[in-house]
Design an enzyme around this catalytic site. Structure first.
Site, PDB file in Angstrom:
ATOM      1  N   ASP A  30       9.656 -65.607  -4.670  1.00 26.13           N
ATOM      2  CA  ASP A  30       8.984 -64.722  -5.615  1.00 26.13           C
ATOM      3  C   ASP A  30       9.366 -65.239  -7.039  1.00 26.13           C
ATOM      4  O   ASP A  30       9.934 -65.975  -7.377  1.00 26.13           O
ATOM      5  CB  ASP A  30       9.793 -63.243  -5.381  1.00 26.13           C
ATOM      6  CG  ASP A  30       9.051 -62.221  -6.147  1.00 26.13           C
ATOM      7  OD1 ASP A  30       8.619 -61.246  -5.302  1.00 26.13           O
ATOM      8  OD2 ASP A  30       8.786 -62.203  -7.371  1.00 26.13           O
ATOM      9  N   CYS A 259       0.665 -47.182  -1.904  1.00 32.98           N
ATOM     10  CA  CYS A 259      -0.496 -47.599  -0.986  1.00 32.98           C
ATOM     11  C   CYS A 259      -1.396 -46.434  -1.054  1.00 32.98           C
ATOM     12  O   CYS A 259      -2.613 -46.919  -1.097  1.00 32.98           O
ATOM     13  CB  CYS A 259       0.387 -47.606   0.768  1.00 32.98           C
ATOM     14  SG  CYS A 259       1.628 -49.008   0.261  1.00 32.98           S
ATOM     15  N   LYS A 322       8.276 -39.747  -2.417  1.00 30.48           N
ATOM     16  CA  LYS A 322       8.665 -39.176  -0.779  1.00 30.48           C
ATOM     17  C   LYS A 322      10.127 -39.467  -0.601  1.00 30.48           C
ATOM     18  O   LYS A 322      10.635 -40.276  -1.322  1.00 30.48           O
ATOM     19  CB  LYS A 322       8.079 -39.652   0.410  1.00 30.48           C
ATOM     20  CG  LYS A 322       8.088 -41.071   0.529  1.00 30.48           C
ATOM     21  CD  LYS A 322       7.583 -41.783   1.791  1.00 30.48           C
ATOM     22  CE  LYS A 322       8.051 -42.981   2.165  1.00 30.48           C
ATOM     23  NZ  LYS A 322       7.344 -43.376   3.523  1.00 30.48           N
TER      24      LYS A 322
HETATM   25  C1  UGA Z   1       1.961 -45.743   3.944  1.00 33.49           C
HETATM   26  C2  UGA Z   1       1.598 -45.785   5.446  1.00 33.49           C
HETATM   27  O1  UGA Z   1       2.213 -44.603   6.208  1.00 33.49           O
HETATM   28  C3  UGA Z   1       2.136 -47.030   6.148  1.00 33.49           C
HETATM   29  O2  UGA Z   1       1.770 -47.046   7.506  1.00 33.49           O
HETATM   30  C4  UGA Z   1       1.560 -48.296   5.508  1.00 33.49           C
HETATM   31  O3  UGA Z   1       1.922 -49.345   5.952  1.00 33.49           O
HETATM   32  C5  UGA Z   1       1.956 -47.954   4.012  1.00 33.49           C
HETATM   33  O4  UGA Z   1       1.255 -46.806   3.410  1.00 33.49           O
HETATM   34  C6  UGA Z   1       1.281 -49.365   3.241  1.00 33.49           C
HETATM   35  O5  UGA Z   1       0.170 -49.375   2.950  1.00 33.49           O
HETATM   36  O6  UGA Z   1       2.080 -50.126   2.732  1.00 33.49           O
HETATM   37  P1  UGA Z   1       4.111 -45.037   2.590  1.00 33.49           P
HETATM   38  O7  UGA Z   1       3.193 -45.200   1.460  1.00 33.49           O
HETATM   39  O8  UGA Z   1       5.492 -45.530   2.796  1.00 33.49           O
HETATM   40  O9  UGA Z   1       3.316 -45.638   3.963  1.00 33.49           O
HETATM   41  O10 UGA Z   1       4.279 -43.618   2.760  1.00 33.49           O
HETATM   42  P2  UGA Z   1       3.771 -42.441   3.987  1.00 33.49           P
HETATM   43  O11 UGA Z   1       5.101 -42.051   4.750  1.00 33.49           O
HETATM   44  O12 UGA Z   1       2.399 -42.637   4.747  1.00 33.49           O
HETATM   45  O13 UGA Z   1       3.774 -41.149   2.976  1.00 33.49           O
HETATM   46  C7  UGA Z   1       2.624 -41.133   1.798  1.00 33.49           C
HETATM   47  C8  UGA Z   1       2.574 -39.652   1.088  1.00 33.49           C
HETATM   48  O14 UGA Z   1       2.067 -38.943   1.964  1.00 33.49           O
HETATM   49  C9  UGA Z   1       3.767 -39.526   0.532  1.00 33.49           C
HETATM   50  O15 UGA Z   1       3.714 -39.159  -0.769  1.00 33.49           O
HETATM   51  C10 UGA Z   1       4.160 -38.208   1.374  1.00 33.49           C
HETATM   52  O16 UGA Z   1       5.035 -37.209   0.702  1.00 33.49           O
HETATM   53  C11 UGA Z   1       2.729 -37.749   1.852  1.00 33.49           C
HETATM   54  N1  UGA Z   1       2.698 -37.026   3.142  1.00 33.49           N
HETATM   55  C12 UGA Z   1       2.996 -37.492   4.100  1.00 33.49           C
HETATM   56  C13 UGA Z   1       2.367 -35.654   2.962  1.00 33.49           C
HETATM   57  O17 UGA Z   1       2.073 -35.237   1.549  1.00 33.49           O
HETATM   58  N2  UGA Z   1       2.262 -34.880   3.875  1.00 33.49           N
HETATM   59  C14 UGA Z   1       2.433 -35.324   5.184  1.00 33.49           C
HETATM   60  O18 UGA Z   1       2.209 -34.586   6.088  1.00 33.49           O
HETATM   61  C15 UGA Z   1       2.976 -36.702   5.188  1.00 33.49           C
END
Ligand code: UGA
Length: 433
Positions: A30, A259, A322
């Site tokens: 990095d 993401c 989250k």
């Molecule tokens: C997301 C994807 O889930 C992964 O599969 C992907 O690899 C990653 O992006 C990426 O592109 O690197 P992540 O950003 O870690 O992962 O978080 P998530 O768990 O997907 O949550 C995303 C957001 O959605 C959070 O702010 C969460 O609070 C929100 N969320 C999730 C909701 O508002 N409601 C839900 O029911 C679920």
């Protein structure tokens, strides 16, 4: 196998440590010297459960090391690209500066036959362009998108749902990637080989689908709000249909992070470049619904406080985008905090992991580490990140012993409305009567 991982952020640091844990010899590279020093001490430079243990074990085994020197990539059979692709400042497209810089720096250290495996999320068409660059050194390129979730990154890397490998016309690199992931493949993980554009699209399509699912239920929350319906019951009921499924139907203040928001914007921007803007024009609507929910949470606070937040003490439970993460990139929680401060509220923010990052980015907000101290004398309490410390462990009775007011806004629909009301609170949820 000897592997290099270029870019040691949320994605690359976990990938490097996970690959060492299954027996590979890995160098993580990095440009950020502070990050490399931290990783070399076995300390993750960000919050990610189980990563410290993996780093410590990897460093002790001698199979894992970190450096800022790209020359150390030399000798690896597979080089993973794991640098960030943030949103362009002043536009919606992805900024590929870091990807291009990493490839340019890597090329002089490649040997003929080496495989470069792209993991970063990129606009479709990027792999073909980069393949031509690495071909100058006799190397081949595959696209191997990553689907890990922050907070579950170690598990998702070691036990992925599926492995996707995008290849060029000659198919080079498949055998090397199958060998890298042999443990998972032998355990039955689907190993799906396709061409570059499909692999690049799989990643953005998956994130677009997840974002759409969240904004769909948040759109239902908006309808629920004008009809007296309860979106959480609605989600439960439609979620029993296996074709729909309950996961990612959590209505609230919506999605954030590094993401989903930037990926749907970059995807829409790329589709426009390709002359197919209308095909995924709905992603703009998905983005708009998502941002509206943050404003809705602010409206509920104002409503709960009798029409004005001015000079009122509002405590926000959460800063990270989250739980199980210290990531505040595009965090809905902090967006709500900043908007409330703009209305003249005295906003206090607490979070078990993300306060150091939040302090740096939003120095204008007040931060308190201890949950109960943060709640003391508040007129209104807002749940914005559903950490167990707030969602499960904080009772209405205990909260009552600390706060001045009796108003809660449940930005994640994480609490039992009846329990709060029974304890004398005004409970306001998102899309709930
Ligand atoms: C997301 C994807 O889930 C992964 O599969 C992907 O690899 C990653 O992006 C990426 O592109 O690197 P992540 O950003 O870690 O992962 O978080 P998530 O768990 O997907 O949550 C995303 C957001 O959605 C959070 O702010 C969460 O609070 C929100 N969320 C999730 C909701 O508002 N409601 C839900 O029911 C679920």
């Amino acid at each position: 196998m000897r592997l290099s991982v270029i870019g040691c952020g949320y994605l690359g640091a976990v990938h490097a440590a996970a690959m060492a844990s299954i027996g590979h010899d890995v160098v993580g590279i990095d440009v950020d010297a502070t990050r490399i020093e931290s990783l070399s001490r076995g300390e993750a430079p960000f919050f990610e459960p189980h990563l410290d243990d993996l780093l410590t074990a990897g460093l002790a085994s001698g199979r894992l090391r970190f450096t800022t020197d790209m020359a150390e990539a030399s000798g690896a059979a597979v080089h993973f690209l794991a640098v960030g692709t943030p949103q362009q400042s002043g536009g919606h497209a992805a900024d590929l500066t870091f990807v291009d810089a990493a490839v340019d720096a890597l090329v002089p250290h490649l040997s003929p036959g080496d495989i470069v495996a792209g993991k970063s999320t990129v606009p479709v068409g990027t792999a073909a362009r980069l393949a031509a660059v690495v071909a100058r050194a006799g190397a081949s390129l595959v696209w191997n998108p990553e689907f890990l979730r922050e907070g579950w990154a170690v598990k998702d890397t070691l036990e992925p749902d599926r492995l996707v490998v995008g290849v060029g016309p000659d198919g080079a690199g498949v055998d090397a990637l199958r060998e890298v992931y042999s443990l998972a493949v032998e355990a039955g993980t689907p190993f799906i080989v396709m061409e570059w554009p499909t692999a690049e699209l799989v990643k953005v399509a998956a994130n677009a689908f997840l974002a759409t699912k969240i904004s769909f239920i948040n759109a239902m929350a908006e309808i629920a709000e004008v009809t007296g319906a309860d979106v959480t019951q609605l989600a439960d009921a439609i979620g029993y249909d296996e074709r729909i499924g309950r996961r990612f139907l959590g209505a609230g203040i919506g999605f954030g992070g590094g993401c989903l928001p930037k990926d749907i914007r970059a995807f829409a921007a790329r589709a426009e470049e390709l002359g197919r803007g209308e095909s995924i024009g709905f992603l703009r609507e998905i983005d708009a619904i998502n941002l509206r929910r943050r404003e809705r949470a602010v409206e509920l606070v104002v409503q709960g406080l009798g029409g004005s937040a001015f000079d009122k003490r509002v405590t926000l439970l959460g800063a990270a985008f989250k739980p199980f993460s210290d990531d505040i990139r595009d965090s809905p929680a902090l967006d709500v905090a900043v908007r409330l401060r703009g209305l003249g509220a005295h906003v206090t923010v607490t979070d078990p992991a993300a306060l150091a990052n939040a302090r740096r980015q939003y120095p204008q907000l007040t931060y308190v580490d201890d949950r109960d101290e943060a709640l003391r004398d508040a007129d209104c309490v807002v749940l914005v990140t559903e950490w167990d410390l707030y969602r499960r462990e904080l009772t209405p009775e205990h909260t009552s012993s600390l706060t001045a007011g009796r108003v809660v806004v449940d930005g994640r629909n994480g609490w039992d409305a009846a329990a709060w009301r029974a304890a004398g609170w005004t409970y306001l949820g998102m899309g709930r009567p």
